[in-house]
Scaffold this motif. Sequence first.
Motif: not given
Length: 390
Positions: A229-250
């Motif tokens: 997932l991370g390798a592909a995210l960085a292939t088409t976008g400028m995303v440097n990180m993701f979170h998953h399955d945590i409760r959003p603070e906001r």
Amino acid sequence: MYLTKEEERFCDGEHGWANQTCMKILVRLGELFNAAKLIPIESAHVSGVSYKTLGDAPIEFLETLADADGKVRIRATLNPQSFDSEYLGKRLPDHIREKQLNILRQFRKMGFTQSLTCTPYYLEKPKQDAHLAWAESSAVVYANSVLGAWTNREGGPSALAAAIIGKTPDYGVHKAENRKPNILVDMETPLQNEAEFGALGIYLGKILGDKIPIIQGLKDASEEKLKQLGAALATTGMVNMFHHDIRPERERMEKISVEAEDIKQTIESLSTIPETKPDLVFVGCPHCSLDEIKQIAQLTDGKKVQAGTEFWVCTSRHVKKRAGDYVKQIESSGGNVLTDMCTIVSWTETLGIKTLMTNSAKTAYYAPTLNKTETLFAPLKQCLKEVLEG
Ligand code: F3S
């Protein structure tokens, strides 16, 4: 940007040309991104090691830096080069081999570990919350998102400078406030295999830009699937990180959902032809973990690679050494467990490879342009079905 007295002395050339040049690269980068200061890093990882992707121009700079006594101050690792010496090296012309070996010689002279892998975290896991300067985009996303380390996506030169100085400018995801998620991604469909995780990355990379997502619905995903997932995210976008399955603070946050059709269409878009007997089946982008090699060994047990097709499994020397019996199994089936390189940064055109099948979304995305291959994208089991008989 604030510099300590010692850092100023580096800038003024008191520690020699190599240190001065590297410090200046970091200061310029820091000023560009409004960094307040430099911070120490635990390790640096440099990309642009393959002669195929690097070309001739930067070699002179590497030679000058090494001759001027540029030496790494911290643990510093290297991305893959353009061939493995045992298998592909023998099939390539001398001038390619010599140029590549010269590049490695310069890095060795500067004290780089000859890791030659895009998964340096399998050699030594960075500490939680450690600051790094890594240049391989797939490893950057993995370090930030799975390992809890902190690194911007460095370019080859800035990671090299950081390795020699032992510091990096304090901006981007080195700052806690820039690591907070700002978009919620709801998975409306469960993902079944590593190819679907890769497809999700390609799909999201295109629409997220540099937004940091919380992806809900990936619970229990293995680290290897998150790696895809991370390798592909960085292939088409400028995303440097993701979170998953945590409760959003906001409470209020932009929200998007991903449906089964989005994944299906992305998978289809990553194949350039409907079907063919591939010249090469390639697994190991990013480089395989020990568990992945084990799984491949189990799936090849009692089977043989079909004549006319090559089967490459790419990993690091470190993982290959630990995978002894699994490697023997894959090789007795006719596959090649290759280290130090990968398909994208190797000379596939020179080797006569025109059609490629892979389970890596990143490779499927790049190969048609960088390797000029027709490409088929499918999960591991389907790739193996294509290449094995018996
Ligand atoms: Fe690694 Fe090559 Fe893929 S460097 S991430 S295997 S393109």
